[in-house]
Design an enzyme around this catalytic site. Structure first.
Site, PDB file in Angstrom:
ATOM      1  N   ARG A 194       0.852  -1.197   0.000  1.00 30.47           N
ATOM      2  CA  ARG A 194       0.000   0.000   0.000  1.00 30.47           C
ATOM      3  C   ARG A 194       0.880   1.238   0.000  1.00 30.47           C
ATOM      4  O   ARG A 194       1.708   1.413   0.889  1.00 30.47           O
ATOM      5  CB  ARG A 194      -0.902  -0.001   1.232  1.00 30.47           C
ATOM      6  CG  ARG A 194      -1.631  -1.341   1.339  1.00 30.47           C
ATOM      7  CD  ARG A 194      -3.040  -1.199   1.763  1.00 30.47           C
ATOM      8  NE  ARG A 194      -3.712  -2.481   1.567  1.00 30.47           N
ATOM      9  CZ  ARG A 194      -4.908  -2.775   2.031  1.00 30.47           C
ATOM     10  NH1 ARG A 194      -5.571  -1.872   2.715  1.00 30.47           N
ATOM     11  NH2 ARG A 194      -5.460  -3.938   1.780  1.00 30.47           N
ATOM     12  N   GLU A 196       0.245   4.185   0.708  1.00 31.93           N
ATOM     13  CA  GLU A 196      -0.275   5.273   1.533  1.00 31.93           C
ATOM     14  C   GLU A 196       0.868   5.924   2.296  1.00 31.93           C
ATOM     15  O   GLU A 196       1.761   5.255   2.775  1.00 31.93           O
ATOM     16  CB  GLU A 196      -1.330   4.726   2.505  1.00 31.93           C
ATOM     17  CG  GLU A 196      -2.584   4.272   1.783  1.00 31.93           C
ATOM     18  CD  GLU A 196      -3.261   3.078   2.444  1.00 31.93           C
ATOM     19  OE1 GLU A 196      -2.803   2.663   3.527  1.00 31.93           O
ATOM     20  OE2 GLU A 196      -4.220   2.555   1.854  1.00 31.93           O
ATOM     21  N   ARG A 202       0.681   1.735  13.329  1.00 28.15           N
ATOM     22  CA  ARG A 202      -0.034   0.535  12.919  1.00 28.15           C
ATOM     23  C   ARG A 202      -0.152   0.358  11.402  1.00 28.15           C
ATOM     24  O   ARG A 202      -0.912  -0.475  10.926  1.00 28.15           O
ATOM     25  CB  ARG A 202      -1.415   0.507  13.571  1.00 28.15           C
ATOM     26  CG  ARG A 202      -2.337   1.614  13.151  1.00 28.15           C
ATOM     27  CD  ARG A 202      -3.708   1.422  13.797  1.00 28.15           C
ATOM     28  NE  ARG A 202      -4.732   2.089  13.042  1.00 28.15           N
ATOM     29  CZ  ARG A 202      -4.915   3.412  13.024  1.00 28.15           C
ATOM     30  NH1 ARG A 202      -4.140   4.193  13.741  1.00 28.15           N
ATOM     31  NH2 ARG A 202      -5.870   3.947  12.293  1.00 28.15           N
ATOM     32  N   HIS A 203       0.575   1.148  10.643  1.00 33.08           N
ATOM     33  CA  HIS A 203       0.588   0.987   9.187  1.00 33.08           C
ATOM     34  C   HIS A 203       1.988   0.669   8.662  1.00 33.08           C
ATOM     35  O   HIS A 203       2.964   1.269   9.105  1.00 33.08           O
ATOM     36  CB  HIS A 203       0.114   2.267   8.496  1.00 33.08           C
ATOM     37  CG  HIS A 203      -1.357   2.487   8.583  1.00 33.08           C
ATOM     38  ND1 HIS A 203      -1.914   3.321   9.531  1.00 33.08           N
ATOM     39  CD2 HIS A 203      -2.389   1.973   7.860  1.00 33.08           C
ATOM     40  CE1 HIS A 203      -3.239   3.320   9.364  1.00 33.08           C
ATOM     41  NE2 HIS A 203      -3.547   2.510   8.371  1.00 33.08           N
ATOM     42  N   GLU A 341      -8.362  -1.610  13.966  1.00 37.05           N
ATOM     43  CA  GLU A 341      -9.025  -2.594  13.119  1.00 37.05           C
ATOM     44  C   GLU A 341      -8.056  -3.738  12.815  1.00 37.05           C
ATOM     45  O   GLU A 341      -6.909  -3.497  12.464  1.00 37.05           O
ATOM     46  CB  GLU A 341      -9.433  -1.890  11.823  1.00 37.05           C
ATOM     47  CG  GLU A 341     -10.028  -2.802  10.781  1.00 37.05           C
ATOM     48  CD  GLU A 341     -10.069  -2.138   9.391  1.00 37.05           C
ATOM     49  OE1 GLU A 341     -10.424  -0.952   9.293  1.00 37.05           O
ATOM     50  OE2 GLU A 341      -9.738  -2.830   8.419  1.00 37.05           O
ATOM     51  N   SER A 344     -11.162  -6.711   7.829  1.00 35.79           N
ATOM     52  CA  SER A 344     -12.384  -6.271   7.153  1.00 35.79           C
ATOM     53  C   SER A 344     -12.898  -7.418   6.309  1.00 35.79           C
ATOM     54  O   SER A 344     -12.098  -8.137   5.700  1.00 35.79           O
ATOM     55  CB  SER A 344     -12.105  -5.084   6.226  1.00 35.79           C
ATOM     56  OG  SER A 344     -11.946  -3.906   6.962  1.00 35.79           O
ATOM     57  N   ARG A 392      -0.776  -6.730  12.589  1.00 39.78           N
ATOM     58  CA  ARG A 392      -1.664  -6.139  13.607  1.00 39.78           C
ATOM     59  C   ARG A 392      -2.170  -7.212  14.565  1.00 39.78           C
ATOM     60  O   ARG A 392      -2.382  -6.960  15.749  1.00 39.78           O
ATOM     61  CB  ARG A 392      -2.851  -5.449  12.937  1.00 39.78           C
ATOM     62  CG  ARG A 392      -2.448  -4.146  12.296  1.00 39.78           C
ATOM     63  CD  ARG A 392      -3.663  -3.305  11.997  1.00 39.78           C
ATOM     64  NE  ARG A 392      -3.300  -2.216  11.114  1.00 39.78           N
ATOM     65  CZ  ARG A 392      -4.178  -1.390  10.568  1.00 39.78           C
ATOM     66  NH1 ARG A 392      -5.470  -1.540  10.801  1.00 39.78           N
ATOM     67  NH2 ARG A 392      -3.767  -0.428   9.782  1.00 39.78           N
TER      68      ARG A 392
HETATM   69  P1  ATP Z   1      -6.991   1.027   8.078  1.00 45.43           P
HETATM   70  O1  ATP Z   1      -8.257   1.760   7.838  1.00 45.43           O
HETATM   71  O2  ATP Z   1      -6.787   0.643   9.517  1.00 45.43           O
HETATM   72  O3  ATP Z   1      -5.799   1.681   7.467  1.00 45.43           O
HETATM   73  P2  ATP Z   1      -7.933  -0.583   5.921  1.00 45.43           P
HETATM   74  O4  ATP Z   1      -9.400  -0.596   6.191  1.00 45.43           O
HETATM   75  O5  ATP Z   1      -7.403   0.350   4.891  1.00 45.43           O
HETATM   76  O6  ATP Z   1      -7.137  -0.375   7.300  1.00 45.43           O
HETATM   77  P3  ATP Z   1      -8.217  -3.144   4.654  1.00 45.43           P
HETATM   78  O7  ATP Z   1      -8.076  -2.758   3.239  1.00 45.43           O
HETATM   79  O8  ATP Z   1      -9.570  -3.365   5.204  1.00 45.43           O
HETATM   80  O9  ATP Z   1      -7.442  -2.067   5.548  1.00 45.43           O
HETATM   81  O10 ATP Z   1      -7.268  -4.414   4.895  1.00 45.43           O
HETATM   82  C1  ATP Z   1      -7.619  -5.502   5.746  1.00 45.43           C
HETATM   83  C2  ATP Z   1      -6.663  -5.607   6.921  1.00 45.43           C
HETATM   84  O11 ATP Z   1      -5.310  -5.622   6.477  1.00 45.43           O
HETATM   85  C3  ATP Z   1      -6.737  -4.428   7.887  1.00 45.43           C
HETATM   86  O12 ATP Z   1      -7.783  -4.583   8.799  1.00 45.43           O
HETATM   87  C4  ATP Z   1      -5.369  -4.505   8.553  1.00 45.43           C
HETATM   88  O13 ATP Z   1      -5.324  -5.479   9.567  1.00 45.43           O
HETATM   89  C5  ATP Z   1      -4.480  -4.963   7.420  1.00 45.43           C
HETATM   90  N1  ATP Z   1      -3.829  -3.804   6.797  1.00 45.43           N
HETATM   91  C6  ATP Z   1      -4.327  -3.037   5.814  1.00 45.43           C
HETATM   92  N2  ATP Z   1      -3.489  -2.042   5.490  1.00 45.43           N
HETATM   93  C7  ATP Z   1      -2.416  -2.187   6.296  1.00 45.43           C
HETATM   94  C8  ATP Z   1      -1.191  -1.475   6.450  1.00 45.43           C
HETATM   95  N3  ATP Z   1      -0.910  -0.421   5.690  1.00 45.43           N
HETATM   96  N4  ATP Z   1      -0.308  -1.915   7.386  1.00 45.43           N
HETATM   97  C9  ATP Z   1      -0.595  -2.986   8.137  1.00 45.43           C
HETATM   98  N5  ATP Z   1      -1.725  -3.693   8.047  1.00 45.43           N
HETATM   99  C10 ATP Z   1      -2.629  -3.317   7.138  1.00 45.43           C
HETATM  100 MN    MN Z   2     -10.715  -2.170   6.456  1.00 45.45          MN
END
Ligand code: ATP
Ligand code: MN
Length: 418
Positions: A194, A196, A202-203, A341, A344, A392
């Site tokens: 990602r 971002e 936590r990311h 979180e 999802s 996480r």
């Molecule tokens: P958040 O809103 O907390 O950034 P997200 O809703 O964008 O997460 P999802 O696309 O739903 O993330 O991805 C499913 C799961 O993968 C998340 O709940 C999280 O546990 C994990 N995850 C997603 N993005 C990341 C990240 N950048 N770093 C670590 N774990 C991640």
């Molecule tokens: Mn999510």
């Protein structure tokens, strides 16, 4: 025995060499009067963190750590360490996270760091066990892809011969295609990327995702799989990682199942009753809201894990199935731990026309999804699934401050090496 020189304690007439490997420390005892002078002198001159092998006899010794000592006949230096070290391994001097990550090879020689990765290993082992025992097939989907999974811009572009490609942000589209292939229960444990630009604890920009997709199932079915998986892994870690948990001073308890389910609407009420900052219908849950609800659940139930279900369709990805009788809500969920979180998931749309119109209404071009949509037009079963971040999961299990502590070589906005 072979390992690293953790410490040399030279007391004149007696010299102790503490030998360390990934399982712990052993004391090598050299009494000047009883052994060869050359061997004794060589031992006193050993440089910390050098690699040595020791041949000798093991003797019961109450006063030694672990109750045993090693009386050497031969010590071979396999490789000498430079000094000073980039960081301390004895735990006497605390190092910053960045220093530790810069010299991860040394950091891993600390029992606390090793413990996290032993637990991560055991947790992943338990996850695989759980899936295999429940009839799942392990899959591997491509990480180099032509299309963004969920639109948006959070993708790393790469050069693929003469074309542009991306590092995949999620196995979502591919695991759904597998449902059309009849693989009715799949899992994958693999990297997601990602782009971002967050800089939070936590990311990560490269994370490990535990993904599941199940046919002939709705969101409630896969929530049950998820909560049972979490409970199973906790139980396995408690059983198999006693010493690592002790090293980390973590006392784990198996989360109670089923997890509490709050609807999105209830979550809004909980937040608005407890905070000046109001949350409106259609808003995503901010970090702030996550904390309020997490604390509320913990205070009222004593549990850390819970689900938030029935999210507005418009803030969930296009593939989430809307409820037939109230399409503004989707059959979706997030699995939460007190402060963040973890996962999802949703029942997915399996009806091609509805899927196409959802792609369009999220401002995406269905042309880019041709390879995906095709799989829906020749017999796609109803299905549901979820993705959970491995880091996480470990982080919340062990209460680590920073997600970077749960990855060997984390990738974040600033860090690309080692
Ligand atoms: P958040 O809103 O907390 O950034 P997200 O809703 O964008 O997460 P999802 O696309 O739903 O993330 O991805 C499913 C799961 O993968 C998340 O709940 C999280 O546990 C994990 N995850 C997603 N993005 C990341 C990240 N950048 N770093 C670590 N774990 C991640
Ligand atoms: Mn999510």
């Amino acid at each position: 025995m072979a390992g690293w020189v953790h410490e040399v304690r030279d007391l004149g007439g007696i010299c102790f060499v503490v030998l360390r490997d990934r399982e712990g420390k052993a004391q090598v005892t050299l009494v000047k009067k009883k052994i060869d002078k050359e061997l004794f002198d060589a031992a006193r001159r050993l440089v910390r963190e050098s690699v040595i092998s020791v041949t000798g006899s093991v003797k019961f010794e109450e006063k030694a750590p672990n109750g045993y000592e090693l009386l050497p006949e031969e010590i071979t230096v396999l490789n000498v360490s430079n000094s000073p070290l980039p960081m301390d391994t004895t735990g006497k001097v605390a190092a910053e996270l960045d220093t530790r990550l810069d010299s991860r090879f040394i950091d891993l020689r600390r029992a606390e760091t090793t413990a996290v990765f032993k637990i991560r290993h055991q947790a992943l082992q338990a996850i695989r066990e759980y899936f295999v025992e429940n009839g799942f097939i392990e899959t591997a989907t491509p990480k180099v892809v032509a299309t963004a999974t969920e639109g948006g811009t959070a993708l790393f572009p790469i050069t693929y011969f003469d074309r542009e490609a991306f590092l995949n942000q999620s196995p979502q589209l591919f695991k759904q295609i597998l449902m059309s292939g009849g693989f009715d229960r799949v899992f994958e444990i693999g990297p997601i990327f990602r782009a971002e630009e967050h800089d939070t604890r936590r990311h990560l920009n490269e994370a490990t995702s535990i993904d599941v997709e199940v046919s002939f199932a709705d969101h409630f079915d896969v929530m049950e799989i998820l909560e049972n998986l979490v409970a199973y892994v906790y139980a396995q870690v408690i059983e198999k990682c006693k010493s690592s948990l002790e090293t980390l001073e973590v006392e784990l308890k198996v989360p109670k199942t089923p997890f509490l389910k709050l609807t999105y609407d209830e979550v809004i009420e909980i937040i608005n009753a407890r905070s000046e900052e109001k949350m409106h219908w259609g808003d995503d849950l901010g970090t702030f809201g996550e904390h309020i609800v997490g604390n509320y659940v913990y205070e009222t139930t004593g549990e850390s894990h819970y689900f938030i279900i029935d999210w507005p369709t418009e803030i969930k990805p296009f593939y989430a199935m809307p409820y037939e009788d109230r399409p503004e809500f989707s059959k979706s969920f997030d699995m939460m731990h007190r402060t963040m979180e973890l996962s999802s998931g949703a029942q997915r749309i399996h009806i091609p026309d509805l899927l196409k119109s959802r792609i369009e209404s999220q401002g995406l071009n269905p042309d880019g999804f041709e390879f995906y949509l095709k799989a829906f037009e020749y017999g796609m079963p109803p299905h549901a699934g979820w993705g959970m971040g491995c880091e996480r999961f470990i982080m919340t299990m062990l209460g680590t401050e920073n997600i970077r502590d749960t990855v060997l070589f984390p990738r974040d906005r600033r860090r690309l090496s080692p």
